[in-house]
Structure formats: C-alpha cells, structure tokens
Design a protein around this motif. Structure first.
Motif, PDB file in Angstrom:
ATOM      1  N   UNK A  40      -7.965 -21.288  11.523  1.00 53.63           N
ATOM      2  CA  UNK A  40      -6.775 -22.080  11.195  1.00 53.63           C
ATOM      3  C   UNK A  40      -7.116 -23.159  10.179  1.00 53.63           C
ATOM      4  N   UNK A  41      -6.276 -23.272   9.174  1.00 57.02           N
ATOM      5  CA  UNK A  41      -6.392 -24.323   8.166  1.00 57.02           C
ATOM      6  C   UNK A  41      -4.993 -24.874   7.930  1.00 57.02           C
TER       7      UNK A  41
ATOM      8  N   UNK B 198       0.894 -28.106  15.477  1.00 58.60           N
ATOM      9  CA  UNK B 198       0.564 -26.704  15.713  1.00 58.60           C
ATOM     10  C   UNK B 198      -0.935 -26.483  15.910  1.00 58.60           C
ATOM     11  N   UNK B 199      -1.729 -27.511  15.576  1.00 61.04           N
ATOM     12  CA  UNK B 199      -3.180 -27.394  15.743  1.00 61.04           C
ATOM     13  C   UNK B 199      -3.635 -27.759  17.149  1.00 61.04           C
ATOM     14  N   UNK B 200      -2.720 -28.066  18.019  1.00 58.74           N
ATOM     15  CA  UNK B 200      -3.055 -28.392  19.411  1.00 58.74           C
ATOM     16  C   UNK B 200      -3.869 -27.246  20.012  1.00 58.74           C
ATOM     17  N   UNK B 201      -5.065 -27.542  20.568  1.00 63.41           N
ATOM     18  CA  UNK B 201      -5.913 -26.493  21.139  1.00 63.41           C
ATOM     19  C   UNK B 201      -5.206 -25.646  22.196  1.00 63.41           C
TER      20      UNK B 201
ATOM     21  N   UNK C 186      -6.725 -19.658  22.332  1.00 62.19           N
ATOM     22  CA  UNK C 186      -6.804 -18.232  22.647  1.00 62.19           C
ATOM     23  C   UNK C 186      -6.956 -17.401  21.387  1.00 62.19           C
ATOM     24  N   UNK C 187      -6.226 -17.787  20.334  1.00 65.12           N
ATOM     25  CA  UNK C 187      -6.351 -17.090  19.056  1.00 65.12           C
ATOM     26  C   UNK C 187      -7.755 -17.261  18.483  1.00 65.12           C
ATOM     27  N   UNK C 188      -8.299 -18.469  18.574  1.00 67.22           N
ATOM     28  CA  UNK C 188      -9.632 -18.734  18.029  1.00 67.22           C
ATOM     29  C   UNK C 188     -10.668 -17.820  18.684  1.00 67.22           C
TER      30      UNK C 188
ATOM     31  N   UNK D 155      -7.609 -16.309   3.280  1.00 70.28           N
ATOM     32  CA  UNK D 155      -8.408 -15.906   4.419  1.00 70.28           C
ATOM     33  C   UNK D 155      -8.321 -16.788   5.654  1.00 70.28           C
ATOM     34  N   UNK D 156      -7.427 -17.803   5.619  1.00 73.93           N
ATOM     35  CA  UNK D 156      -7.261 -18.660   6.800  1.00 73.93           C
ATOM     36  C   UNK D 156      -5.773 -18.862   7.059  1.00 73.93           C
ATOM     37  N   UNK D 157      -5.439 -19.214   8.296  1.00 74.71           N
ATOM     38  CA  UNK D 157      -4.038 -19.348   8.690  1.00 74.71           C
ATOM     39  C   UNK D 157      -3.508 -20.702   8.237  1.00 74.71           C
TER      40      UNK D 157
END
Length: 714
Positions: free
Chosen positions: A9-10, A18-21, A26-28, A150-152
C-alpha cells in the motif's frame, strides 16, 4: 527477490484513514505470500523454459507440441514479470465465509496447493464482477484495488449484506469508481479489468455459439467488452483453443489497434490475432477510398463478391475438342469426355492448387489407354515433358493471380457482364476504370474472395520443384544403396535390409511440405470478434464469414455511429449477409462521457436518427462545453497542457495541425473507438452533410472524457 518488508500500500495522505491496520493487515499478509510464490514461480518457469528450449525439436506433432509449450511458458513468464503483485485485482467475501477470496489476472497457487489468486475468467470469480446490490450473488462484500507503479494507491469496498459492514470502515462503494472514470488518459487504453461492471461482465461471459451482437452507444465499454471477451473465451471454451483455430479480433483502423495493443497481454492472453479488414488482403495497405459513392455502393454487394466464382469457372471449362497425343510408343486419343473427367478430379480444391491433381489425373487417363504395362512408368515420365500436351493444358487450366482476375472485371466489360449478368449496361460502364489495379478499399472483398477461390499460384510451382528434388534424391539414394549392397559379399549382412522399398523410403523424407510462410490471418478461426461492426458492408462481411466456418462471432457496434446509415435491425442485416443464431445484448450506461457533453451531442444524432441508442451518462463533469474561434486553438491547447501534467488531447478536423506527444490530430473517422481527456473540434459543420456528417460530429464529440471545445473559423 521481492522484499516482504515493503508495504503493498502506498496511500496518499488524504486517504490516511484507509491505511488503518485493521483494514489492510489481512491484505498485507496475503500479498507477502503472493510475492514469495511469484519469486518461486518465476524461477521454476525460467528453468522449465530453458530445459524445453534445449530439448530436441523432434518432428511433426512432437515439434508442434514443443513450440506450443515454449509459447505457453514464455507468455506465462512474461505476465508474471510484467505485473508482480498487481496481478491481484481485489478480493471478495462470501455471505457464508469469513476468509476473502483474492481475484487476479491469472490464477496462482503456492507449493502447498493453496490458491492465492483466482483467475478472473474462472466461473468462481464471476461474483467479483457481476455482484450488485440487487443481486449480490452470494457476496457479503467486495474490495477493488487501484494500482500505481506496482503499489496500491487507492481501494474501495462495497457491502452487499448488513453484516458485511463489520471491519469495513473505509466504505467507498461506487464513488471511487466514478472518480476513476474521469482520470487522465494516455496514448494506450488504460487497464480497466479491475473495474469491469456487472452489465459488461454478463456479456463477456456469454456463450460462444452463434453470433452475439453487443449494441451500445459511445462510452458504454463496447471495446472493453470485446477485448475482455476475447481473452475469456479462449480461457473458458475448449472449442476455441489455438489448436481449434483460436480467435481473430478485427478493429476499425490502425490507430485503434495501437490504442488497445496492451489490453490483451495485460489479461494474460497473447494468442489472439488482431487486424483491420485492410490487413486481410495484401493490397489493403495502399488501397484508397473509392472516389465515386455509386461505385462503392455497387462493390459493397455480396452478390458481386459471389461473381468471383463465375469469373474463376470461366478458366475451368474443359476443352470441347479432343486431341491426339503423340508419344515414342504410340499415339493416344484424348477425347473431350476425357478432359471433362480430369477436370472433375479435384472438387472443392482452390483453382491453382487443383492444377497438379488434374494434371496427374489427365496423365493417368492417357497411361490407362496405353497397352504395355512394362513401359507405363516411362510413358508417364515422357508425358510430363510433352510440350503439345502441356501447352493445351496450360491454356485450359492456367495458373491465375487474384489481382489479374479482379483487374479484368474492371477493364473488360464483356467479362464483367458474363460474371455479373444482373448489372445493367450503365453499372458495367461505371465500374470500368483505366488502371486495372488502382486498388480501393471497396475492391478488397473481391480480391480476398478471388485469392480464397484461386489459392496461391506459387503452390503448384513449389510442389513441382519439391517433387523433382525428392525424386532426384531418391534416385541418388538408390544408387548409393546399390553400391553398398554390392560390397556385402555374403549377402546376409545388415545391408540386405536396404533392399526393402519401405526402408529406402525412410531415408528420403518425401512427405515434408515445401517451405511456405503461413498466413496467420487466413484462418479458419474458431471465433471472430468485430468491433465497430456497424461500418461493414455486405461484401466485407464475406471476408470474415469465410474465415469462420462455425459462424461463432462477437459483433460489437452502434447503429447510430454508422457513417453511411443503418436503417435495418441487427437481425436483418446479419441474416442477410449469412449469419444465423443471432442474440442481441445492449449496453445503455455511458461510463466515459460527462453528461454535459452528451447533452450537446445527443441532439446532433437525434436530428438524423431519432431512434439512436444514446446512452445515459453515469457522471457529471466539472467543465462546460466551450465554443470559440479556430484562431484560439493553440492558446487553448497551451493553457490545457500547462494545467495538466498528464493526459492526452486530440484535435479533430484540422489536417494542417501537427500532432505532438500529447496532442493527437485525427479525422473524425479515425477517432472512432478512441478516447481523450480533451477534444477540440475544428469546424464540425464542415465534416459533411446528412447522416455521414451528423455521425462524424457525434462520434468526434463523444471521444472526450473531461472537456469538449468546439471552434469555428471566421
């Protein structure tokens, strides 16, 4: 190797929530597993590819299987290297499941058999694209990603069940998708697989039997559907695989093919043949547009294409008089009936390729009339060199070139009248021209039909040279074998095996075909996809029908964008050209063009086609349509370029404008199928009158995704 410490994620600062763990951890974890599997898969594929390339080539089917495997491994390896983590489109969670299922451009399974990515074309992935609030298809929620380098860079969640909202605090539903529709374009069609909508997906996954017509106005995603359907059908329908003929994709012009060139490879499919109608015929590259509309109309008829059959049969009439063939042994009578029997020896074989079969049948008839069996083979060899017989045969069944045959129709009135007796004297006269081979686009269907019916005139020449070489090699090998056998004094050694004719034959490969370069567009194909199909004439349809005997088609178009009018229904048009089992699907939502632009474009087409399928825009734009003076063109473009670091513009209707890397210059007809952030029309009223002019204006106006400017000269 990919580093598992770098987040997939970027997200920009504005999307910090939206960057809340709790939303992305789970995606990471899943992306870390995908990264590891990708590294392993790439290494294994590289080793297998290297080993396959080093393996013996073999012959026949073995060689073909090896080539197919090399192609498959290469395509898979290229796709994995090209995308990396962004193979993943998103995930979906079933109403009865707690674990998300991740959907990708390709399927991916780790060494333990765990499915990390589900191929987007598989039946199990259908809900990811097809689920709606009205029909959730068993889903509780769905997440789609937007990838940048290459990053979200963004993602959005959609919830279909009341309990699906748990853990989905970053709900976005359709807002992010709507916003993405207005994002900047480039010279290549952007990747839209992750945002395929339910109405589009239903058509993409429809069966391949018969002809499926996809009718939709500007911006409805017809081209998206056509391209994705090509990849889907090759994956899902074994009847359409490459060994069964594969898929042919036909676009309207070369700028269009360049625009969509990246789409199929991005879907993991590199086996679809793409072309325009011009590409199907050698003369297409230099063909001009027919200057006389009435001549173009006459040549658009399928009946005139079918007249090619009569034109060829003119050269397949057996001699009506017999002849006496003089040989070293005796004189042999060859009657008119004998000629007729020989000429019937190769039914259904193209004219030029049938020539050798008919010649051999003619020789067989003559040899059968010879009484001495001991000299029959010598007689046959002698007849091959009989100049009188060859001269008569060359005249009776000549090798023909397609260009000469069609050229004669346009320069020999009596020949055209014989081949197309329904034409009146004025029509015959109108179709005549001084330069027989000054080819136009309207000639291409006839040239194609002639080439299909005649076959390659060089085939016979190559076969004769090949057979002569094989015969010489056999004769030389026989001499070598005789010498070797003479050295075998006891008569019991292994060399005695060489006396057998079967073994002699194995020493010379007489079955190999003469070297020829295969025409990849000749077909037959198992399925044909045609975009902008409303423009095809009846004659042009024959070019595609002959390449698809199964009549399995995807036909994409918009009757309202037909430059020469389209008053019939799709059913009527297609049945007339020879298709049956026709199904119609309609797209009615405009995802591309802002409502403000469509409000200005709709009256233009309604004025000439009141029943036009004008789609409803799904979004409003921020910019009104601007009207101004053509003198302001350069200042308008400079202002837009200064304010937009990305994106692409197009000037339509000014042949003198010189394009740049970010500003294209096109005619209205060449803009069809394309899209641009900014479109500037120059003197649109000069595009023409009647239906053709209105369609060109409508098409040009609806290419814009953000802003439309209409300029007129003083």
């Amino acid at each position: 190797m990919r580093s598992s410490t770098i987040s997939a994620f970027d997200l920009p600062d504005r999307l910090a929530p939206k960057a809340d763990p709790t939303l992305i951890s789970g995606d990471e974890q899943h992306f870390a597993a995908i990264a590891e599997c990708l590294d392993q898969s790439i290494a294994e594929l590289s080793d297998r590819l290297a080993a396959t390339r080093k393996a013996p080539g073999g012959v026949g089917q073995q060689a073909m299987d090896r080539d197919v495997e090399i192609h498959r491994l290469t395509a898979r390896l290229r796709a994995l290297r090209r995308f990396g983590l962004d193979l993943c489109l998103g995930h979906m969670v079933g109403a009865e499941d707690s674990e998300p299922v991740y959907v990708g451009r390709l399927g991916l399974t780790d060494s333990t058999g765990r499915r990390l990515l589900l191929d987007w074309r598989s039946p199990a992935a259908e809900p990811f694209f097809g689920a709606t609030h009205a029909n959730p298809m068993g889903l509780a929620s769905r997440r789609r990603y937007r990838w940048t380098r290459g990053r979200i860079s963004d993602y959005w969640d959609e919830v279909f069940a009341s309990d699906g909202i748990v853990g989905r605090a970053a709900l976005d539903d359709q807002s992010a998708f709507i916003a993405s529709l207005g994002s900047n374009r480039s010279a290549r069609m952007r990747d839209v697989l992750g945002t395929i909508q339910a109405d589009q997906d239903a058509i993409i996954r429809a069966g391949s039997r018969g002809a499926l017509v996809v009718d939709g106005g500007p911006g409805t995603g017809k081209t998206v559907v056509a391209l994705h359907r090509s990849a889907y059908l090759l994956y899902s329908d074994p009847r359409l695989g490459h060994r069964r003929g594969g898929v042919l994709f036909v676009g309207p012009h070369q700028p269009y093919l360049g625009y969509v060139a990246d789409v199929l490879p991005s879907l993991g499919e590199e086996g679809v043949q793409t072309c325009t109608l011009r590409d199907l015929v050698t003369e297409g590259a230099a063909a001009t547009v027919e200057a006389d509309p009435e001549v173009a109309r006459l040549k658009s008829s399928a009946d005139l294409v079918k007249a090619v059959e009569t034109a060829v049969r003119f050269y397949e009439e057996p001699p009506t008089k017999g002849m006496t063939v003089t040989t070293h042994w005796n004189d042999i009578r060859l009657s008119a009936a004998d000629w007729a029997v020989a000429f019937d020896a190769a039914p259904g074989v193209p004219h030029n390729e049938a020539r050798d079969q008919i010649w051999e049948e003619l020789l067989t008839i003559l040899v059968d009339k010879h009484d001495d069996e001991d000299t029959a083979e010598q007689l046959r060899k002698s007849l091959h060199q009989n100049r009188e017989l060859l001269a008569v045969f060359d005249s009776a069944w000549p090798l023909l070139e397609a260009a000469d045959l069609v050229g004669d129709l346009w320069t020999v009135p009596a020949y055209l009248r014989k081949c197309a007796p329904w034409l009146d004297r004025d029509d015959v006269s109108r179709l005549q021209r001084e330069d027989a081979q000054a080819w136009t686009v309207s000639d291409l269907p006839l040239l194609d039909a002639a080439r299909q019916r005649l076959g390659d005139p060089d085939t016979s020449r190559r076969r004769r040279r090949h057979n002569a070489a094989v015969a010489a090699e056999r004769e030389q090998m026989a001499k070598v074998i005789d010498v070797l056998i003479e050295t075998d004094t006891d008569g019991e050694g292994a060399l005695t095996m060489l006396r057998g004719q079967d073994l002699k034959d194995t020493l010379v490969d007489g079955t190999a075909s003469p070297d020829t370069e295969r025409d990849l567009l000749a077909g037959p194909f198992a399925h044909v996809v045609v975009d902008e199909a409303q423009e095809l004439t009846d004659a042009e349809w024959q070019m595609l029908l002959v390449r698809c005997p199964s009549r399995s088609f995807t036909i994409v178009g918009d009757r309202a964008q037909a430059r020469h009018g389209f008053t019939e229904s799709w059913q009527e048009r297609l049945e007339r050209v020879g298709l049956d089992r026709i199904n119609l699907a309609s797209l009615s939502i405009n995802y591309r063009t802002p409502a403000e632009i469509m409000a200005e474009a709709e009256p233009v087409i309604r004025a000439v086609l009141p029943d036009a399928n004008v789609p409803a825009s799904i979004r409003n734009g921020d910019l009104p349509v601007i009207h101004g003076s053509a003198a302001d063109l350069h200042s308008i473009l400079d202002t837009w370029l200064d304010g937009h670091a990305d994106g692409i513009a197009c000037v339509i209707g000014d042949p003198a404008f010189r394009p740049t890397s970010r500003v294209r210059s096109l005619t209205p007809s060449l803009s069809k199928g394309l899209e641009f952030d900014l479109v500037v029309l120059i003197d649109p009223e000069s595009f023409g009158e009647g239906i053709e002019g209105a369609v060109d204006r409508y098409v040009a106006m609806t290419r814009a995704t953000q802003q439309l400017v209409i300029l007129t000269s003083p």
